[in-house]
Design a protein around this motif. Structure first.
Motif, PDB file in Angstrom:
ATOM      1  N   GLU A 453      -2.547  13.729  -6.729  1.00  0.00           N
ATOM      2  CA  GLU A 453      -1.250  14.184  -6.197  1.00  0.00           C
ATOM      3  C   GLU A 453      -0.462  13.039  -5.561  1.00  0.00           C
ATOM      4  O   GLU A 453       0.441  12.484  -6.176  1.00  0.00           O
ATOM      5  CB  GLU A 453      -1.469  15.311  -5.192  1.00  0.00           C
ATOM      6  N   ASN A 454      -0.787  12.631  -4.333  1.00  0.00           N
ATOM      7  CA  ASN A 454      -0.046  11.591  -3.627  1.00  0.00           C
ATOM      8  C   ASN A 454      -0.839  10.292  -3.586  1.00  0.00           C
ATOM      9  O   ASN A 454      -2.031  10.293  -3.271  1.00  0.00           O
ATOM     10  CB  ASN A 454       0.273  12.032  -2.198  1.00  0.00           C
ATOM     11  N   ILE A 455      -0.157   9.190  -3.878  1.00  0.00           N
ATOM     12  CA  ILE A 455      -0.799   7.877  -3.837  1.00  0.00           C
ATOM     13  C   ILE A 455      -0.049   7.005  -2.837  1.00  0.00           C
ATOM     14  O   ILE A 455       1.187   7.044  -2.751  1.00  0.00           O
ATOM     15  CB  ILE A 455      -0.832   7.224  -5.243  1.00  0.00           C
ATOM     16  N   THR A 456      -0.801   6.225  -2.061  1.00  0.00           N
ATOM     17  CA  THR A 456      -0.217   5.385  -1.017  1.00  0.00           C
ATOM     18  C   THR A 456      -0.321   3.917  -1.400  1.00  0.00           C
ATOM     19  O   THR A 456      -1.367   3.445  -1.858  1.00  0.00           O
ATOM     20  CB  THR A 456      -0.934   5.608   0.326  1.00  0.00           C
ATOM     21  N   ILE A 457       0.790   3.200  -1.200  1.00  0.00           N
ATOM     22  CA  ILE A 457       0.863   1.768  -1.494  1.00  0.00           C
ATOM     23  C   ILE A 457       0.644   0.999  -0.198  1.00  0.00           C
ATOM     24  O   ILE A 457       1.310   1.252   0.813  1.00  0.00           O
ATOM     25  CB  ILE A 457       2.242   1.408  -2.088  1.00  0.00           C
ATOM     26  N   HIS A 458      -0.308   0.058  -0.234  1.00  0.00           N
ATOM     27  CA  HIS A 458      -0.585  -0.728   0.976  1.00  0.00           C
ATOM     28  C   HIS A 458      -0.622  -2.213   0.642  1.00  0.00           C
ATOM     29  O   HIS A 458      -1.412  -2.669  -0.180  1.00  0.00           O
ATOM     30  CB  HIS A 458      -1.932  -0.331   1.593  1.00  0.00           C
ATOM     31  N   PHE A 459       0.257  -2.986   1.290  1.00  0.00           N
ATOM     32  CA  PHE A 459       0.254  -4.435   1.184  1.00  0.00           C
ATOM     33  C   PHE A 459      -0.467  -5.036   2.390  1.00  0.00           C
ATOM     34  O   PHE A 459      -0.368  -4.494   3.503  1.00  0.00           O
ATOM     35  CB  PHE A 459       1.686  -4.977   1.139  1.00  0.00           C
ATOM     36  N   PRO A 460      -1.192  -6.152   2.217  1.00  0.00           N
ATOM     37  CA  PRO A 460      -1.878  -6.777   3.355  1.00  0.00           C
ATOM     38  C   PRO A 460      -0.906  -7.307   4.405  1.00  0.00           C
ATOM     39  O   PRO A 460      -1.249  -7.433   5.571  1.00  0.00           O
ATOM     40  CB  PRO A 460      -2.677  -7.908   2.717  1.00  0.00           C
ATOM     41  N   SER A 461       0.318  -7.632   4.012  1.00  0.00           N
ATOM     42  CA  SER A 461       1.359  -8.032   4.955  1.00  0.00           C
ATOM     43  C   SER A 461       2.645  -7.293   4.602  1.00  0.00           C
ATOM     44  O   SER A 461       2.785  -6.765   3.499  1.00  0.00           O
ATOM     45  CB  SER A 461       1.584  -9.548   4.901  1.00  0.00           C
ATOM     46  N   LYS A 462       3.571  -7.257   5.524  1.00  0.00           N
ATOM     47  CA  LYS A 462       4.783  -6.471   5.315  1.00  0.00           C
ATOM     48  C   LYS A 462       5.649  -7.087   4.219  1.00  0.00           C
ATOM     49  O   LYS A 462       6.013  -8.264   4.269  1.00  0.00           O
ATOM     50  CB  LYS A 462       5.572  -6.370   6.612  1.00  0.00           C
ATOM     51  N   ILE A 463       5.963  -6.275   3.217  1.00  0.00           N
ATOM     52  CA  ILE A 463       6.783  -6.723   2.085  1.00  0.00           C
ATOM     53  C   ILE A 463       8.059  -5.874   2.067  1.00  0.00           C
ATOM     54  O   ILE A 463       7.988  -4.638   2.041  1.00  0.00           O
ATOM     55  CB  ILE A 463       6.039  -6.568   0.747  1.00  0.00           C
ATOM     56  N   PRO A 464       9.241  -6.500   2.049  1.00  0.00           N
ATOM     57  CA  PRO A 464      10.493  -5.724   2.065  1.00  0.00           C
ATOM     58  C   PRO A 464      10.863  -5.206   0.670  1.00  0.00           C
ATOM     59  O   PRO A 464      11.813  -5.674   0.047  1.00  0.00           O
ATOM     60  CB  PRO A 464      11.515  -6.737   2.577  1.00  0.00           C
ATOM     61  N   PHE A 465      10.085  -4.231   0.168  1.00  0.00           N
ATOM     62  CA  PHE A 465      10.374  -3.777  -1.188  1.00  0.00           C
ATOM     63  C   PHE A 465      11.508  -2.753  -1.202  1.00  0.00           C
ATOM     64  O   PHE A 465      11.752  -2.027  -0.238  1.00  0.00           O
ATOM     65  CB  PHE A 465       9.122  -3.232  -1.876  1.00  0.00           C
ATOM     66  N   ALA A 466      12.225  -2.715  -2.330  1.00  0.00           N
ATOM     67  CA  ALA A 466      13.419  -1.877  -2.446  1.00  0.00           C
ATOM     68  C   ALA A 466      13.301  -0.834  -3.539  1.00  0.00           C
ATOM     69  O   ALA A 466      14.092   0.121  -3.556  1.00  0.00           O
ATOM     70  CB  ALA A 466      14.632  -2.760  -2.733  1.00  0.00           C
ATOM     71  N   GLU A 467      12.342  -0.984  -4.443  1.00  0.00           N
ATOM     72  CA  GLU A 467      12.256  -0.049  -5.573  1.00  0.00           C
ATOM     73  C   GLU A 467      10.806   0.093  -6.000  1.00  0.00           C
ATOM     74  O   GLU A 467      10.058  -0.880  -6.034  1.00  0.00           O
ATOM     75  CB  GLU A 467      13.095  -0.568  -6.742  1.00  0.00           C
ATOM     76  N   ILE A 468      10.408   1.331  -6.327  1.00  0.00           N
ATOM     77  CA  ILE A 468       9.068   1.608  -6.835  1.00  0.00           C
ATOM     78  C   ILE A 468       9.211   2.300  -8.181  1.00  0.00           C
ATOM     79  O   ILE A 468       9.977   3.269  -8.306  1.00  0.00           O
ATOM     80  CB  ILE A 468       8.266   2.514  -5.872  1.00  0.00           C
ATOM     81  N   LYS A 469       8.491   1.803  -9.188  1.00  0.00           N
ATOM     82  CA  LYS A 469       8.465   2.441 -10.508  1.00  0.00           C
ATOM     83  C   LYS A 469       7.033   2.731 -10.908  1.00  0.00           C
ATOM     84  O   LYS A 469       6.123   1.978 -10.555  1.00  0.00           O
ATOM     85  CB  LYS A 469       9.096   1.541 -11.577  1.00  0.00           C
ATOM     86  N   VAL A 470       6.851   3.800 -11.664  1.00  0.00           N
ATOM     87  CA  VAL A 470       5.578   4.071 -12.318  1.00  0.00           C
ATOM     88  C   VAL A 470       5.795   3.896 -13.812  1.00  0.00           C
ATOM     89  O   VAL A 470       6.705   4.496 -14.398  1.00  0.00           O
ATOM     90  CB  VAL A 470       5.064   5.494 -12.011  1.00  0.00           C
ATOM     91  N   LEU A 471       4.964   3.040 -14.424  1.00  0.00           N
ATOM     92  CA  LEU A 471       5.059   2.754 -15.852  1.00  0.00           C
ATOM     93  C   LEU A 471       3.839   3.318 -16.558  1.00  0.00           C
ATOM     94  O   LEU A 471       2.726   3.290 -16.023  1.00  0.00           O
ATOM     95  CB  LEU A 471       5.123   1.252 -16.104  1.00  0.00           C
ATOM     96  N   ASN A 472       4.042   3.824 -17.784  1.00  0.00           N
ATOM     97  CA  ASN A 472       2.894   4.251 -18.582  1.00  0.00           C
ATOM     98  C   ASN A 472       2.323   3.056 -19.322  1.00  0.00           C
ATOM     99  O   ASN A 472       2.807   1.926 -19.180  1.00  0.00           O
ATOM    100  CB  ASN A 472       3.261   5.401 -19.526  1.00  0.00           C
ATOM    101  N   ILE A 473       1.320   3.294 -20.146  1.00  0.00           N
ATOM    102  CA  ILE A 473       0.626   2.183 -20.801  1.00  0.00           C
ATOM    103  C   ILE A 473       1.486   1.509 -21.863  1.00  0.00           C
ATOM    104  O   ILE A 473       1.171   0.414 -22.335  1.00  0.00           O
ATOM    105  CB  ILE A 473      -0.718   2.659 -21.395  1.00  0.00           C
ATOM    106  N   LEU A 474       2.616   2.122 -22.241  1.00  0.00           N
ATOM    107  CA  LEU A 474       3.552   1.495 -23.172  1.00  0.00           C
ATOM    108  C   LEU A 474       4.597   0.668 -22.441  1.00  0.00           C
ATOM    109  O   LEU A 474       5.471   0.084 -23.068  1.00  0.00           O
ATOM    110  CB  LEU A 474       4.236   2.563 -24.029  1.00  0.00           C
ATOM    111  N   GLY A 475       4.521   0.652 -21.092  1.00  0.00           N
ATOM    112  CA  GLY A 475       5.506  -0.076 -20.310  1.00  0.00           C
ATOM    113  C   GLY A 475       6.768   0.715 -20.038  1.00  0.00           C
ATOM    114  O   GLY A 475       7.748   0.164 -19.517  1.00  0.00           O
TER     115      GLY A 475
END
Length: 516
Positions: A453-475
């Protein structure tokens, strides 16, 4: 196991430039894959372990045939399952034809004067079932047939030799010591034919040869392996390893270090309009220029410890590449599209390893610090690297790039591959991504993984990200979230392998996850 039948696999014949779809329907009770060995295709169509085909499902890759005329083959390539499935019969020829080959006066009537020969040694267990080919691979098959023979017409014949064995190297020749002529290597025709009396092929390698049986009606001879002439350290030679670093039971194998017959040839009358001469000139080609290489890469064959205090066996393993066993979640190397590279292969073990790379054909430029043997100077996708030795090849990465789906490179001794002697590499094209200067893999964690259901993204240090995408195996993008929220709901996705891509101002970070 079989493909479109109960045992072995049919030959696929195509023309350069054809656009094809291959519907691979898995009616086996286990997962499988299907790899088009030697073909230049996109990574999502390559059939490596990332293109798993579950039971009762179908995988349908579509691609254009870009390779020149050559003898390729196809076989499973699942993580940990290649050896048992190939040994049980899932291996077939994939022959490409083109106009340059058609212009030559050489045999090309399939099964009459143009003969594919898949040579395999197999092992059997106590229940007389095909087993993983370890020490006792003493049953010799040609095209899936024990004690094979062929009624060979008295004319020039073309043999397409494939070493489809899991382990054994063959040193091909004929029982009457007759000369034959090599006309092709793994990836296509040579520029001129080479007169030989012996031709060594390790697992995965192919070669095409011409032999003239004119005037020999009524004679019997054999295609043989002169394995007594193999250098020690090659699986099939007399000796493997030294001291404590040996393969248990190796010298009990009745084939190792011995000469033996592979195929009985019964010479019969020639066919109508036979080919009776062997051409000297074939197809001109231009090798890659060493001066064009912009990067050198080193690949080391070594051993790893199965247990913390266990000493690895330099002849039996466990083996690794660059001290790391294969990990489906790890990308070992990244190369850039439209670049030429030199790869240095360094073998620090006591067994010869046939190295195979997907996607490309290469030119071997050096073996043991010496010029390449004539029989290996054409297009190659497998090269045998001797114990405590090295080899170099040059290749170019072009046409296909994918930021998430990798190609493989590995040892083609199949139980070595299955045990982890394999790595992955991505071909990327940063010019397609405006403002993106870097692409980084495996630099953040995802949990839980696998996820429902829910997945959490964790970076070891703070990253100022602006966009999240999920790609399938075809890209392909299947989910997108323009927010800094590190929690993503993936409940709507089907079960399978996906990639999360996190974008900052000038960098992309990519990590793989599994949706349950």
């Amino acid at each position: 196991f079989g493909v479109n039948g109960v045992w072995m696999a049919p030959t696929i014949i195509v023309n350069k430039g054809d656009s094809i779809t291959l519907n691979v329907i898995n009616n086996l009770p286990v997962n499988t894959t299907m790899h088009w060995h030697g073909l230049h295709v996109a990574p999502e169509n390559d059939g490596g372990p990332h293109q798993k085909i579950n039971p009762t499902t179908t995988w349908s890759p579509s691609f254009k045939i870009r390779n020149n005329a050559a003898t390729f083959w196809y076989h499973p390539h699942g993580a940990g399952q290649t050896d048992p499935q190939v040994s049980k019969g899932m291996a077939g020829f994939f022959i490409v034809k083109d106009a340059a080959e058609a212009a030559l006066n050489i045999p090309r009537i399939y099964g009459v004067d143009d003969i594919p020969l898949n040579i395999q040694s197999k092992a059997f267990d106590d229940l007389k079932q095909i087993a993983i080919a370890t020490e006792m691979d003493t049953a010799l098959f040609v095209n899936g047939t024990l004690n094979p023979y062929f009624n060979a017409p008295a004319q020039v014949l073309r043999f397409r030799l494939l070493n489809g064995s899991s382990l054994r190297t063959y040193n091909f020749g004929f029982s009457n010591n007759q000369s034959f002529y090599q006309i092709a290597t793994d990836g296509g025709l040579l520029d001129s034919s080479i007169a030989l009396k012996r031709l060594r092929l390790s697992p995965g390698e192919r070669a095409e040869i011409l032999i003239n049986f004119s005037g020999m009606i009524g004679q019997n001879l054999h295609l043989k392996s002169f394995s007594s002439e193999l250098e020690n350290g090659i699986y099939g030679a007399y000796k493997m390893g030294s001291g404590e670093d040996t393969i248990e039971g190796y010298q009990e194998n009745s084939l190792n270090g011995k000469d033996f017959n592979l195929l009985n040839l019964k010479i019969i009358a020639s066919t109508a309009n036979p080919v009776i001469t062997i051409p000297i000139s074939l197809v001109p080609f231009k090798l890659y220029a060493i001066s064009a290489a912009t990067n050198d890469r080193t690949i080391v064959f070594d051993t790893i410890r199965a247990l913390p205090f266990e000493k690895p066996n330099l002849a039996e393993g466990p083996f690794a590449i660059n001290s790391k066993a294969f990990d489906m979640d790890y990308v070992n190397d990244t190369v850039h599209i439209n670049t030429t590279e030199i790869w240095n292969l360094v073998n620090k073990t006591l067994v010869a390893h046939p190295f195979h790379i997907h996607d490309v054909q290469f030119n071997v430029i050096e073996k043991s610090g010496k010029p390449t043997p004539k029989s290996e100077r054409g297009w190659k996708d497998v090269v045998l690297v001797m114990p405590n030795d090295s080899a170099k090849f040059i290749t170019r990465f072009e046409t296909f790039a994918n930021e998430t789906v990798p190609y493989m490179y590995h040892c083609h001794l199949l139980h070595h591959e299955d045990d982890g002697m394999m790595g992955s590499f991505l071909v990327i094209d940063t010019t397609r991504s405006a403002g993106i200067s870097q692409i980084k893999y495996n630099t953040f964690t995802l949990f839980p993984n696998p996820v429902s259901e829910n997945i959490t993204i964790h970076f070891p240090s703070k990253i100022p990200f602006a966009e999240i995408k999920v790609l399938n195996i075809l890209g392909e993008t299947v989910l997108k979230q323009n927010t800094t929220n590190p929690i993503l709901n993936v409940q709507s996705l089907r079960s399978g392998i996906y990639f999360i891509q996190v974008k900052t101002n000038n960098t992309r970070y990519i990590q793989k996850f599994i949706k349950e």
